[in-house]
Design a protein around this motif. Structure first.
Motif, PDB file in Angstrom:
ATOM      1  N   GLY A 312       0.695  -1.548   0.060  1.00  0.00           N
ATOM      2  CA  GLY A 312      -0.115   0.227  -0.039  1.00  0.00           C
ATOM      3  C   GLY A 312       0.677   1.430   0.214  1.00  0.00           C
ATOM      4  N   LEU A 313       2.261   1.059   0.450  1.00  0.00           N
ATOM      5  CA  LEU A 313       2.762   2.055   0.802  1.00  0.00           C
ATOM      6  C   LEU A 313       4.016   2.994  -0.767  1.00  0.00           C
ATOM      7  CD1 LEU A 313       4.277   4.287   2.626  1.00  0.00           C
ATOM      8  CD2 LEU A 313       6.067   3.327   3.054  1.00  0.00           C
ATOM      9  N   LEU A 314       3.793   1.455  -1.664  1.00  0.00           N
ATOM     10  CA  LEU A 314       4.396   1.878  -2.388  1.00  0.00           C
ATOM     11  C   LEU A 314       3.327   2.785  -3.766  1.00  0.00           C
ATOM     12  CD1 LEU A 314       6.758   1.216  -4.509  1.00  0.00           C
ATOM     13  CD2 LEU A 314       5.864  -1.510  -4.285  1.00  0.00           C
ATOM     14  N   GLY A 315       2.064   1.828  -3.445  1.00  0.00           N
ATOM     15  CA  GLY A 315       1.010   2.517  -4.261  1.00  0.00           C
ATOM     16  C   GLY A 315       1.112   3.872  -3.773  1.00  0.00           C
ATOM     17  N   ALA A 335      -7.219   3.302 -11.039  1.00  0.00           N
ATOM     18  CA  ALA A 335      -6.622   2.579  -9.812  1.00  0.00           C
ATOM     19  C   ALA A 335      -8.094   1.618  -8.634  1.00  0.00           C
ATOM     20  CB  ALA A 335      -5.888   3.510  -8.531  1.00  0.00           C
ATOM     21  N   LEU A 336      -9.562   2.105  -8.951  1.00  0.00           N
ATOM     22  CA  LEU A 336      -9.946   1.503  -9.152  1.00  0.00           C
ATOM     23  C   LEU A 336     -10.573   0.054 -10.195  1.00  0.00           C
ATOM     24  CD1 LEU A 336     -12.197   4.320  -8.061  1.00  0.00           C
ATOM     25  CD2 LEU A 336     -12.232   1.764  -6.756  1.00  0.00           C
ATOM     26  N   SER A 362      -2.302  -7.994  -1.247  1.00  0.00           N
ATOM     27  CA  SER A 362      -1.065  -7.269  -1.071  1.00  0.00           C
ATOM     28  C   SER A 362      -1.334  -6.295  -2.534  1.00  0.00           C
ATOM     29  CB  SER A 362       0.192  -7.928  -1.078  1.00  0.00           C
ATOM     30  OG  SER A 362       0.238  -8.001   0.836  1.00  0.00           O
ATOM     31  N   CYS A 363      -1.648  -6.943  -3.398  1.00  0.00           N
ATOM     32  CA  CYS A 363      -1.794  -6.281  -4.910  1.00  0.00           C
ATOM     33  C   CYS A 363      -3.123  -5.155  -4.607  1.00  0.00           C
ATOM     34  CB  CYS A 363      -2.528  -7.303  -5.742  1.00  0.00           C
ATOM     35  SG  CYS A 363      -1.304  -8.036  -7.059  1.00  0.00           S
ATOM     36  N   THR A 364      -4.334  -5.938  -3.728  1.00  0.00           N
ATOM     37  CA  THR A 364      -5.203  -5.186  -3.585  1.00  0.00           C
ATOM     38  C   THR A 364      -4.829  -3.377  -3.182  1.00  0.00           C
ATOM     39  OG1 THR A 364      -6.737  -7.090  -3.509  1.00  0.00           O
ATOM     40  CG2 THR A 364      -7.717  -5.405  -2.950  1.00  0.00           C
ATOM     41  N   THR A 365      -4.309  -3.860  -2.131  1.00  0.00           N
ATOM     42  CA  THR A 365      -3.631  -2.422  -1.580  1.00  0.00           C
ATOM     43  C   THR A 365      -3.351  -1.777  -1.636  1.00  0.00           C
ATOM     44  OG1 THR A 365      -2.112  -3.948   0.108  1.00  0.00           O
ATOM     45  CG2 THR A 365      -3.938  -3.786   1.003  1.00  0.00           C
ATOM     46  N   PHE A 366      -2.154  -2.194  -2.623  1.00  0.00           N
ATOM     47  CA  PHE A 366      -1.369  -1.258  -3.579  1.00  0.00           C
ATOM     48  C   PHE A 366      -2.014  -0.544  -4.490  1.00  0.00           C
ATOM     49  CE2 PHE A 366      -0.144   0.108  -8.177  1.00  0.00           C
ATOM     50  CZ  PHE A 366       1.823   0.080  -7.814  1.00  0.00           C
ATOM     51  N   PHE A 367      -3.177  -0.753  -4.910  1.00  0.00           N
ATOM     52  CA  PHE A 367      -4.502   0.242  -5.395  1.00  0.00           C
ATOM     53  C   PHE A 367      -5.246   0.622  -4.571  1.00  0.00           C
ATOM     54  CE2 PHE A 367      -3.508  -2.966  -8.798  1.00  0.00           C
ATOM     55  CZ  PHE A 367      -2.415  -2.515  -9.822  1.00  0.00           C
ATOM     56  N   LEU A 368      -5.917   0.528  -3.832  1.00  0.00           N
ATOM     57  CA  LEU A 368      -6.091   0.624  -2.516  1.00  0.00           C
ATOM     58  C   LEU A 368      -5.869   1.972  -1.905  1.00  0.00           C
ATOM     59  CD1 LEU A 368      -8.696  -1.972  -0.495  1.00  0.00           C
ATOM     60  CD2 LEU A 368      -9.939  -0.288  -2.675  1.00  0.00           C
TER      61      LEU A 368
END
Length: 454
Positions: A312-315, A335-336, A362-368
């Motif tokens: 998520g931080l990376l996103g 992102a959505l 983790s892929c989801t939180t990248f975008f969220l």
């Protein structure tokens, strides 16, 4: 109400802020406000880190566990409503300092709770502070940023929030097994020190001072800022551009639902709800799902949760680099859509192992996290100075509704014996609705706050 002289000064001060080069003053202010935001994020996630231990220690039912993780969210909802009014009434900095003080003191009370009822009550109070701080702090950062680099400036500041979430999980990996969940909430009292220091070291927003008719104070503040920037850069400041367009005078909650602001409020409210419904529907239950559903030990569960916070931080970092180039609307839509695809894979694959869930969550939180940070930038841009904190905080109300209902919906599905595929499928559907809403967002890239609200 802003006078004619005040309007003229507003254009002058806004133009003077717009011409300021990046300097140590910007770094200092972003660091101090960022430290506040870091600990607000840290405190927000404490209940999720403590939940696996609390469920065993106090023999909690699913309903009691849901109350434990949503009590703070209810407080955040009410705190956002109150802070929006306070931020436009008594100022950005004082409102942030007040909310930070409440957050820290309530964390100490949570640490000494002896029952789930007391725990939930003090988490509610803590939520009042957290809900008030975050949108008003984002409003302040928006008001001191230059329009041409506002996206990157604000979002690099917003990286502090997912960093605080990641830190809460990282600290929990070591602290909870060794010292217990109460130690986490003792650490959460640190913001009390920041509450005392903030008003002395961070000047009030000149734009807000002018919107309240306090022209002389605004001129004094902008003069001090200019002097500090000039000293730090060792160069003469460029001449300000012509005065910027006037904003509408006054500001009431009802103005958020009139004229062009009705569309803006509806769109941004929907986006806030979707983003946090999905985000907290996942993050709140992940540690417990890892331990209860997949039989993982507590340390492994917390490490997997930490992985999601790191991505998520990376996103957030990626969207900070891109949003001034591609624009707010394309970034939010993209992102959505990424969120829908990540959740869709989990729903179709059946979520058969803890490792699989960890990867795609983790892929989801990248975008969220990219969406969440983008909304803290986007919401204050949509409203005039006199109503900016209210507008940003009203989005925070829908944010909190999503935070409350997301975990409740997931808890209801799990409690009724529903599969994890169903959990992730319903979250994917909600994210798809958000992608459709984002297509109607007003583009704000590269325009000053005054141009957007003249």
């Amino acid at each position: 109400m802003t006078t004619v002289a005040g309007k003229q000064a507003l254009g002058s001060v806004a133009a003077r802020l717009e011409r300021l080069p990046h300097s140590r003053w910007h770094v200092k202010v972003r660091f101090l406000i960022g430290a506040v935001t870091f600990f607000e994020a840290f405190d927000q996630l404490l209940a999720a880190s403590a939940l696996p231990v609390l469920m065993k220690e106090w023999h909690l039912t699913t309903g009691q566990a849901t109350l434990a993780v949503t009590a703070a969210s209810i407080g955040m909802l009410l705190g956002a409503l109150a802070a929006g009014w306070l931020g436009d009434r008594i100022g950005r900095v004082r409102t942030v300092a007040l909310g930070v003080g409440i957050t820290g003191l309530a964390s100490l009370a949570v640490a000494f709770s002896g029952s789930i009822e007391a725990f939930s009550l003090f988490r509610f109070v803590q939520g009042l502070g957290i809900g008030g701080v975050v949108p008003v702090a984002a409003t302040y950062i928006n008001e001191i940023a230059r329009s041409d680099k506002r996206g990157r400036f604000v979002l690099l500041y917003e990286m502090i929030f997912p960093a605080g979430l990641a830190a809460a999980t990282l600290v929990a990996v070591w602290v909870v097994p060794h010292f217990g969940w109460r130690a986490m909430f003792v650490i959460g009292t640190v913001p009390v020190l920041l509450a005392a220091a903030l008003p002395r070291h961070v000047a009030e927003s000149p734009r807000w001072l002018l919107s309240r008719g306090r022209v002389r104070e605004a001129e004094e503040v902008i003069a001090r800022i200019e002097a500090e920037v000039a000293r730090s850069t060792s160069e003469a400041l460029p001449a300000p551009a012509a005065n910027l367009a006037d904003e509408p005078a006054g500001g009431r909650l009802g103005d958020l639902f009139r004229g062009r602001y009705l569309r803006r409020t509806v769109v941004v409210s929907g986006l806030w709800f979707v983003a946090y419904y999905v985000n907290h529907g996942i993050s709140t239950w992940l540690p417990s799902l890892y331990t209860k559903t997949f039989g993982l030990d507590l340390t492994t569960a917390l490490v997997y949760s930490l992985l999601s916070n790191v991505t998520g931080l990376l996103g957030t970092f990626v969207v900070a680099l891109l949003i001034d180039r591609v624009g707010r609307r394309p970034a939010l839509v993209g992102a959505l859509v990424g969120t829908v695809l990540s959740l869709g894979v989990l729903a179709l694959a059946g979520a058969t192992s803890g490792g699989q869930v960890a990867i795609f969550a983790s892929c989801t939180t990248f975008f969220l996290y990219a969406i969440n940070a983008g909304l803290y930038l986007y919401s204050p841009e949509l409203y005039p100075t006199s109503n900016r904190a209210r507008g940003a905080a009203f989005g925070g109300v829908w944010n909190r509704l999503g935070v409350i209902l997301g975990p409740v919906a997931v808890g209801a599905i799990i409690g009724a014996g529903g599969s994890l595929s169903l959990v992730f499928a319903q979250l994917a559907v909600v994210a798809a609705v958000g992608a459709a809403i984002a297509c109607f967002a007003v583009e704000t890239k590269g325009r000053t706050l005054e141009e957007l609200n003249a």
